[in-house]
Scaffold this motif. Structure first.
Motif, PDB file in Angstrom:
ATOM      1  N   ASP A 145       0.835  -1.211   0.000  1.00 15.76           N
ATOM      2  CA  ASP A 145       0.000   0.000   0.000  1.00 15.76           C
ATOM      3  C   ASP A 145       0.867   1.258   0.000  1.00 15.76           C
ATOM      4  O   ASP A 145       0.602   2.210  -0.745  1.00 15.76           O
ATOM      5  CB  ASP A 145      -0.921   0.010   1.220  1.00 15.76           C
ATOM      6  CG  ASP A 145      -2.056  -0.988   1.113  1.00 15.76           C
ATOM      7  OD1 ASP A 145      -2.294  -1.497   0.000  1.00 15.76           O
ATOM      8  OD2 ASP A 145      -2.702  -1.266   2.140  1.00 15.76           O
ATOM      9  N   ILE A 146       1.899   1.263   0.839  1.00 12.83           N
ATOM     10  CA  ILE A 146       2.773   2.444   0.901  1.00 12.83           C
ATOM     11  C   ILE A 146       3.533   2.607  -0.409  1.00 12.83           C
ATOM     12  O   ILE A 146       3.657   3.722  -0.933  1.00 12.83           O
ATOM     13  CB  ILE A 146       3.741   2.339   2.093  1.00 12.83           C
ATOM     14  CG1 ILE A 146       2.965   2.261   3.411  1.00 12.83           C
ATOM     15  CG2 ILE A 146       4.683   3.546   2.120  1.00 12.83           C
ATOM     16  CD1 ILE A 146       3.820   1.910   4.614  1.00 12.83           C
ATOM     17  N   ALA A 147       4.045   1.500  -0.947  1.00 12.51           N
ATOM     18  CA  ALA A 147       4.771   1.562  -2.216  1.00 12.51           C
ATOM     19  C   ALA A 147       3.882   2.116  -3.320  1.00 12.51           C
ATOM     20  O   ALA A 147       4.284   2.996  -4.105  1.00 12.51           O
ATOM     21  CB  ALA A 147       5.295   0.175  -2.588  1.00 12.51           C
ATOM     22  N   ARG A 148       2.651   1.609  -3.401  1.00 12.81           N
ATOM     23  CA  ARG A 148       1.722   2.078  -4.434  1.00 12.81           C
ATOM     24  C   ARG A 148       1.331   3.534  -4.191  1.00 12.81           C
ATOM     25  O   ARG A 148       1.165   4.310  -5.139  1.00 12.81           O
ATOM     26  CB  ARG A 148       0.477   1.194  -4.461  1.00 12.81           C
ATOM     27  CG  ARG A 148       0.740  -0.228  -4.942  1.00 12.81           C
ATOM     28  CD  ARG A 148      -0.522  -1.073  -4.924  1.00 12.81           C
ATOM     29  NE  ARG A 148      -1.495  -0.538  -5.870  1.00 12.81           N
ATOM     30  CZ  ARG A 148      -2.771  -0.343  -5.595  1.00 12.81           C
ATOM     31  NH1 ARG A 148      -3.238  -0.606  -4.377  1.00 12.81           N
ATOM     32  NH2 ARG A 148      -3.594   0.112  -6.514  1.00 12.81           N
ATOM     33  N   GLY A 149       1.171   3.906  -2.919  1.00 18.13           N
ATOM     34  CA  GLY A 149       0.796   5.282  -2.602  1.00 18.13           C
ATOM     35  C   GLY A 149       1.887   6.267  -2.956  1.00 18.13           C
ATOM     36  O   GLY A 149       1.626   7.326  -3.556  1.00 18.13           O
ATOM     37  N   VAL A 150       3.132   5.956  -2.596  1.00 20.98           N
ATOM     38  CA  VAL A 150       4.260   6.819  -2.931  1.00 20.98           C
ATOM     39  C   VAL A 150       4.393   6.954  -4.443  1.00 20.98           C
ATOM     40  O   VAL A 150       4.603   8.059  -4.971  1.00 20.98           O
ATOM     41  CB  VAL A 150       5.555   6.256  -2.305  1.00 20.98           C
ATOM     42  CG1 VAL A 150       6.787   6.920  -2.899  1.00 20.98           C
ATOM     43  CG2 VAL A 150       5.534   6.431  -0.787  1.00 20.98           C
ATOM     44  N   ALA A 151       4.280   5.822  -5.154  1.00 17.06           N
ATOM     45  CA  ALA A 151       4.377   5.861  -6.611  1.00 17.06           C
ATOM     46  C   ALA A 151       3.232   6.663  -7.226  1.00 17.06           C
ATOM     47  O   ALA A 151       3.433   7.439  -8.177  1.00 17.06           O
ATOM     48  CB  ALA A 151       4.373   4.438  -7.168  1.00 17.06           C
ATOM     49  N   LYS A 152       2.029   6.486  -6.691  1.00 16.44           N
ATOM     50  CA  LYS A 152       0.858   7.181  -7.243  1.00 16.44           C
ATOM     51  C   LYS A 152       1.002   8.693  -7.109  1.00 16.44           C
ATOM     52  O   LYS A 152       0.597   9.448  -8.001  1.00 16.44           O
ATOM     53  CB  LYS A 152      -0.414   6.697  -6.552  1.00 16.44           C
ATOM     54  CG  LYS A 152      -1.701   7.164  -7.213  1.00 16.44           C
ATOM     55  CD  LYS A 152      -2.908   6.544  -6.559  1.00 16.44           C
ATOM     56  CE  LYS A 152      -3.014   5.067  -6.862  1.00 16.44           C
ATOM     57  NZ  LYS A 152      -3.305   4.806  -8.302  1.00 16.44           N
ATOM     58  N   MET A 153       1.574   9.153  -6.020  1.00 14.24           N
ATOM     59  CA  MET A 153       1.757  10.593  -5.840  1.00 14.24           C
ATOM     60  C   MET A 153       2.698  11.183  -6.881  1.00 14.24           C
ATOM     61  O   MET A 153       2.663  12.384  -7.148  1.00 14.24           O
ATOM     62  CB  MET A 153       2.249  10.886  -4.420  1.00 14.24           C
ATOM     63  CG  MET A 153       1.155  10.747  -3.366  1.00 14.24           C
ATOM     64  SD  MET A 153       1.647  11.370  -1.734  1.00 14.24           S
ATOM     65  CE  MET A 153       2.412   9.925  -1.041  1.00 14.24           C
ATOM     66  N   MET A 154       3.533  10.323  -7.489  1.00 15.15           N
ATOM     67  CA  MET A 154       4.431  10.784  -8.539  1.00 15.15           C
ATOM     68  C   MET A 154       3.896  10.481  -9.939  1.00 15.15           C
ATOM     69  O   MET A 154       4.593  10.692 -10.926  1.00 15.15           O
ATOM     70  CB  MET A 154       5.809  10.146  -8.354  1.00 15.15           C
ATOM     71  CG  MET A 154       6.522  10.583  -7.088  1.00 15.15           C
ATOM     72  SD  MET A 154       8.223   9.963  -6.971  1.00 15.15           S
ATOM     73  CE  MET A 154       7.918   8.216  -6.697  1.00 15.15           C
ATOM     74  N   GLY A 155       2.677   9.951 -10.017  1.00 15.95           N
ATOM     75  CA  GLY A 155       2.080   9.680 -11.318  1.00 15.95           C
ATOM     76  C   GLY A 155       2.330   8.287 -11.848  1.00 15.95           C
ATOM     77  O   GLY A 155       2.002   7.991 -12.998  1.00 15.95           O
ATOM     78  N   PHE A 156       2.885   7.386 -11.030  1.00 18.46           N
ATOM     79  CA  PHE A 156       3.124   5.996 -11.437  1.00 18.46           C
ATOM     80  C   PHE A 156       1.967   5.120 -10.961  1.00 18.46           C
ATOM     81  O   PHE A 156       1.341   5.402  -9.940  1.00 18.46           O
ATOM     82  CB  PHE A 156       4.431   5.469 -10.840  1.00 18.46           C
ATOM     83  CG  PHE A 156       5.670   6.073 -11.422  1.00 18.46           C
ATOM     84  CD1 PHE A 156       6.316   5.492 -12.495  1.00 18.46           C
ATOM     85  CD2 PHE A 156       6.200   7.238 -10.872  1.00 18.46           C
ATOM     86  CE1 PHE A 156       7.467   6.052 -13.033  1.00 18.46           C
ATOM     87  CE2 PHE A 156       7.353   7.807 -11.392  1.00 18.46           C
ATOM     88  CZ  PHE A 156       7.988   7.213 -12.485  1.00 18.46           C
ATOM     89  N   HIS A 157       1.734   4.033 -11.684  1.00 17.26           N
ATOM     90  CA  HIS A 157       0.631   3.128 -11.350  1.00 17.26           C
ATOM     91  C   HIS A 157       1.182   1.714 -11.174  1.00 17.26           C
ATOM     92  O   HIS A 157       1.417   1.005 -12.162  1.00 17.26           O
ATOM     93  CB  HIS A 157      -0.443   3.158 -12.436  1.00 17.26           C
ATOM     94  CG  HIS A 157      -0.960   4.540 -12.726  1.00 17.26           C
ATOM     95  ND1 HIS A 157      -1.825   5.198 -11.882  1.00 17.26           N
ATOM     96  CD2 HIS A 157      -0.704   5.394 -13.750  1.00 17.26           C
ATOM     97  CE1 HIS A 157      -2.100   6.393 -12.375  1.00 17.26           C
ATOM     98  NE2 HIS A 157      -1.433   6.544 -13.501  1.00 17.26           N
ATOM     99  N   LEU A 158       1.421   1.330  -9.931  1.00 15.94           N
ATOM    100  CA  LEU A 158       1.881  -0.021  -9.637  1.00 15.94           C
ATOM    101  C   LEU A 158       0.685  -0.949  -9.485  1.00 15.94           C
ATOM    102  O   LEU A 158      -0.393  -0.538  -9.069  1.00 15.94           O
ATOM    103  CB  LEU A 158       2.713  -0.035  -8.349  1.00 15.94           C
ATOM    104  CG  LEU A 158       3.972   0.850  -8.323  1.00 15.94           C
ATOM    105  CD1 LEU A 158       4.711   0.667  -6.999  1.00 15.94           C
ATOM    106  CD2 LEU A 158       4.881   0.551  -9.503  1.00 15.94           C
TER     107      LEU A 158
END
Length: 475
Positions: free
Chosen positions: A248-261
């Motif tokens: 969840d944290i990995a996906r959240g950090v990535a999402k804030m930068m525009g990445f979609h894990l």
């Protein structure tokens, strides 16, 4: 740097400020440097290992693409397989196999001088080697065009949010996200922040909160039947919250930068059978094993018994992927047996025409979930146990074959952890019922503000100084 430490969030703040100020190509270069800094913070010596893996697979994929002869293409694929699996074999499994061989000789009456191997396991090696392997295999299968930009490919391998414990991304998903400009938005920032908050609650409040109770029983010399039962239930919750919290944290950090894990967990404890469980648990690994191992072995082609063989081989190797210990092999064998048994019985029991409808269907599903959860939990006992002797002892006490104290002695988890478990159950149940992880997004702003405030309060209420590394870091 752990996601649960202030050091990481200070690091991420610096990354985000630079990220917002830079253009697309600059963002990628900065993220690559930041990813190496992040990984080097664990042990800078292993930066050479991840660079070696990156360089080999980058060049191998280009050569596979250039070759038209199938034999030469296969030879280049073997280079990637040998390099990546060779690194895993040396750093993760060599000591295990040497020790096991010496024990085998000891049972046979031979007692050679012990061989001591002090090999440090590089953090995240199981994840990034599988990620790069999927890239070269996809290029070999002509399902993917190789990256021409080495630095973009290096970022695909080392992207810091998911580098250490996944999800194991496919190049077809993450590489286009790297190669194309990304759009920053307040909505992505909000969703990413909620994911991070959810992950922190799972890890800090629940997983770390129940860990002492679990550890107390699995290190106890004389636990009762109830101790083992409750500790194993709590470990099921601990490992789910620990691992899905990281994701969840990995996906959240990535999402804030525009990445979609990719999503790595989908309410796995609502599964009613082993096949459904593996569609919901560690999805990036289960789909990897399916696409690159099970299908390569023949899948369900070749008849019933070969299908069972392929299932067993896939899950045993999947168990060994989790760690260099025989209890992980046994856990993989157990999971393979469940999948093979379910496949054998699926056509005989529980067909759609034999299941009740209406309220009866809901009751049947609830019972199936409850029963299968116990089956999953016995697998977690195999996973968590420290030795075969402990597995035998705990199994015997649970079955009533071995004597055990009658009283429950397990320490009670903190109130915040118990509250967190209840809230998480309701949260996952809402997602399961609605089929929408963003079910709360349609709530009125005031209600959502209350939700976010409650999450912050629960995290502050349940925060503990006894935070530990994520369980899957050891794999």
């Amino acid at each position: 740097m752990l996601f649960t430490e202030l050091e990481f969030w200070a690091f991420f703040l610096v990354v985000m400020v630079a990220y917002v100020l830079l253009p697309h190509r600059g963002q990628n270069r900065m993220l690559l440097v930041a990813s190496y800094v992040f990984y080097g913070a664990w042990d800078w010596r292993f930066l050479g290992l991840i660079l070696l893996s990156t360089g080999i697979d980058y060049l191998v994929a280009l050569r596979i693409r250039q070759e038209s002869d199938d034999l030469r293409r296969r030879h280049w694929l073997m280079v990637s397989l040998a390099a990546n699996l060779g690194m895993l074999a040396i750093f993760k499994y060599l000591g295990f196999f040497v020790d096991s061989f010496q024990e085998l000789l000891g049972w046979a009456g031979y007692h050679p001088d012990p061989v001591m191997l002090a090999i440090v396991l590089p953090v995240g090696i199981s994840f990034y080697t599988f990620q790069t392997l999927s890239y070269t295999i996809d290029v070999y299968r002509r399902e993917l065009e190789p990256s021409r930009d080495f630095l973009d490919f290096a970022l695909f391998v080392a992207f810091f949010p998911q580098l250490v414990a996944g999800p194991i991304e496919r190049a077809s998903n993450l590489l286009p996200n790297i190669q194309n400009p990304r759009v920053l938005s307040w909505e992505a920032l909000r969703r990413g922040a909620v994911l991070c908050m959810t992950g922190l609650i799972k890890k800090v409040v629940i997983a770390d909160g129940v860990a002492p109770s679990v550890d107390a029983i699995y290190s106890s010399p004389d636990p009762s039947r109830l101790d083992i039962l409750f500790a194993t239930w709590l470990f099921a919750i601990q490992i789910y919250c620990d691992f899905s919290g990281y994701t969840d944290i990995a996906r959240g950090v990535a999402k804030m930068m525009g990445f979609h894990l990719m999503r790595n967990f989908a309410q796995p404890y609502f599964a009613t059978d082993p096949q459904e469980f593996w569609r919901r648990w560690h999805i990036s690994l289960s789909t990897w094993l399916r696409d690159y191992l099970y299908i390569s072995l023949g899948g369900n082609r070749g008849g019933r018994w070969k299908t069972y063989r392929n299932l067993m081989a896939t899950m045993v190797l999947g168990g060994l992927w989790h760690g260099a210990a025989w209890n992980f092999v046994l856990w993989g064998f157990y999971q393979g047996a469940l999948l093979a048994g379910h496949r054998a019985l699926a056509g005989r029991w529980g067909g759609p025409g034999r299941r009740p409808a209406g309220l009866g269907r809901l009751l049947w599903k609830g019972l199936a979930i409850a029963v299968f959860f116990q089956i999953v939990c016995y697998g977690w006992l195999l996973f968590r146990a420290r030795s075969f002797e402990q597995i035998t002892e705990f199994t015997g006490r649970l079955a009533g074959v071995l004597p055990a104290p009658a009283m429950l002695s397990m320490p009670v988890p903190p109130a915040a952890s118990l509250l967190g478990i209840a809230v998480l159950f309701l949260w996952d149940a809402a997602i399961e019922r609605r089929g929408d992880v963003q079910f709360y997004a349609r709530w009125p702003m005031v209600v959502r503000a209350g939700l976010y405030a409650g999450m912050i309060y629960l995290l502050a209420f349940g925060a503990t100084t006894a935070t530990s590394a994520f369980i899957y870091f050891q794999f």
